[in-house]
Structure formats: C-alpha cells, structure tokens
Design a protein around this motif. Structure first.
Motif, PDB file in Angstrom:
ATOM      1  N   GLU A   7       0.818  -1.210   0.000  1.00  0.00           N
ATOM      2  CA  GLU A   7       0.000   0.000   0.000  1.00  0.00           C
ATOM      3  C   GLU A   7       0.860   1.271   0.000  1.00  0.00           C
ATOM      4  O   GLU A   7       0.587   2.219  -0.731  1.00  0.00           O
ATOM      5  N   TYR A  40      -7.679  -1.367  -4.293  1.00  0.00           N
ATOM      6  CA  TYR A  40      -7.086  -0.029  -4.246  1.00  0.00           C
ATOM      7  C   TYR A  40      -7.745   0.922  -5.235  1.00  0.00           C
ATOM      8  O   TYR A  40      -7.136   1.883  -5.697  1.00  0.00           O
ATOM      9  N   LYS A  43      -7.522   4.668  -4.423  1.00  0.00           N
ATOM     10  CA  LYS A  43      -6.209   5.282  -4.696  1.00  0.00           C
ATOM     11  C   LYS A  43      -5.999   5.480  -6.203  1.00  0.00           C
ATOM     12  O   LYS A  43      -5.442   6.490  -6.632  1.00  0.00           O
TER      13      LYS A  43
END
Length: 184
Positions: A7, A40, A43
C-alpha cells in the motif's frame, strides 16, 4: 530501514506524475487478476485513473461484487447512466444495477426500470427479479408483482417467492393468494 508494504509503495508509485494510472492498473491486473484494482480502487481514482477502464478490468475478471463494494465511489466518478449501461452490457444478469437500482436512480441514472425488470425475467434471472421487486416498483417499474409471483412459481422457482414474500406483499400481492399459490 523502514518496512514498506504494497500500500505504501502503491502510494509512492501513483504519486509519480510520470506513471499513467491506467497503465499501472493494467499491470496490476496482469499481476494478480484484478484484485488489487478492486482493493485499491480509491487510490487509483485519486491518481486520475479512468473509472470506466477500472470497471472494465473488474468486469473482465468477473468481479461484480467488487464493483458493488465500491459502487458509491464509482457513481461519484462516473456518469451514472453510462456506468449503468456499461454494467448492463457487460454483466449480463445486471446484478450490480438490479441490487442497487435505487442508488443508480438517486445518482441521476436514466434507466427504463420496466424494460430492465422484463429483461431480468426473460433472461431467467428470477432470483434477482424477486429479490429486488420492491426496489423496482418503488422506482416506478410498471410490473405486475402477482404475475411475477405466478411466473416464478410456474417455472419451478417458488422458493424465490417464498424467500421474498414480504417484498411481494409490500408490492401489493394479496396475502391469501400468495398462500394458495405457494401451497399448490
């Protein structure tokens, strides 16, 4: 030395302006089959990835539940009508749109709810139709819930009527009629 994880590395990579987030999303799909795209997504969207490309990647990997998990983010990033059309075209049973028809409509999606419900029924997606009959009627679909209960029972899917009996009752199907229908 500081321990790093995926991450934090992802954040560093996506903050690099020379990295195209759409190309990076393709690499993620090649690496892990699309799960990182789903995990994700927020993001990737913040980094400027095209939300429609991300949806395509998840659909290619048959990940409608990942799309549902991130639906609010996707509805905020996409035109809701285009997103609904894409999901209805690519995810043949329309489960994402059907289960969240209320969210799509609240976001401004233009969906012919009557035609969509008929498509579910004609396509044999009785479980999806029964589970969401209340949402479709609330959204203005012109369907006859009694006829739907009859069709499901005739086709051998009375289980879906029985397990969603409250929704059929709320949609206006007579209680005594349902009891008789389910006994026969």
């Amino acid at each position: 030395m500081q321990d790093r994880g995926f991450e934090s590395d992802l954040g560093m990579v996506l903050s690099d302006e020379s990295v195209d987030p759409n190309v990076f999303a393709n690499k993620l799909v090649e690496t892990d089959g699309g799960y990182a795209v789903a995990n994700y997504l927020d993001k990737l969207l913040i980094a400027g990835a095209d939300p429609y490309i991300l949806v395509d990647k998840m659909l290619e990997r048959d990940m409608p539940y990942s799309i549902m998990h991130h639906l609010d983010e996707l509805l905020a990033a996409c035109d809701p009508t285009i997103l609904a059309d894409k999901l209805l075209e690519e995810n043949k049973n329309g489960i994402v749109v059907a289960k969240h028809i209320d969210k799509f409509l609240a976001a401004g999606a233009e969906i012919n709810t009557t035609a969509f419900m008929n498509r579910l029924i004609e396509g044999g997606w009785y479980d999806v139709a029964a589970e969401n009959v209340d949402k479709f009627i609330a959204a203005g679909a012109e369907i006859n819930p009694t006829a739907l209960a009859n069709k499901l029972t005739e086709e051998g899917w009375s289980f879906y009527v029985e397990s969603n009996i409250g929704k059929f009752l709320a949609a206006g199907v007579d209680h005594e009629y349902l009891e008789k229908l389910l006994k026969d």
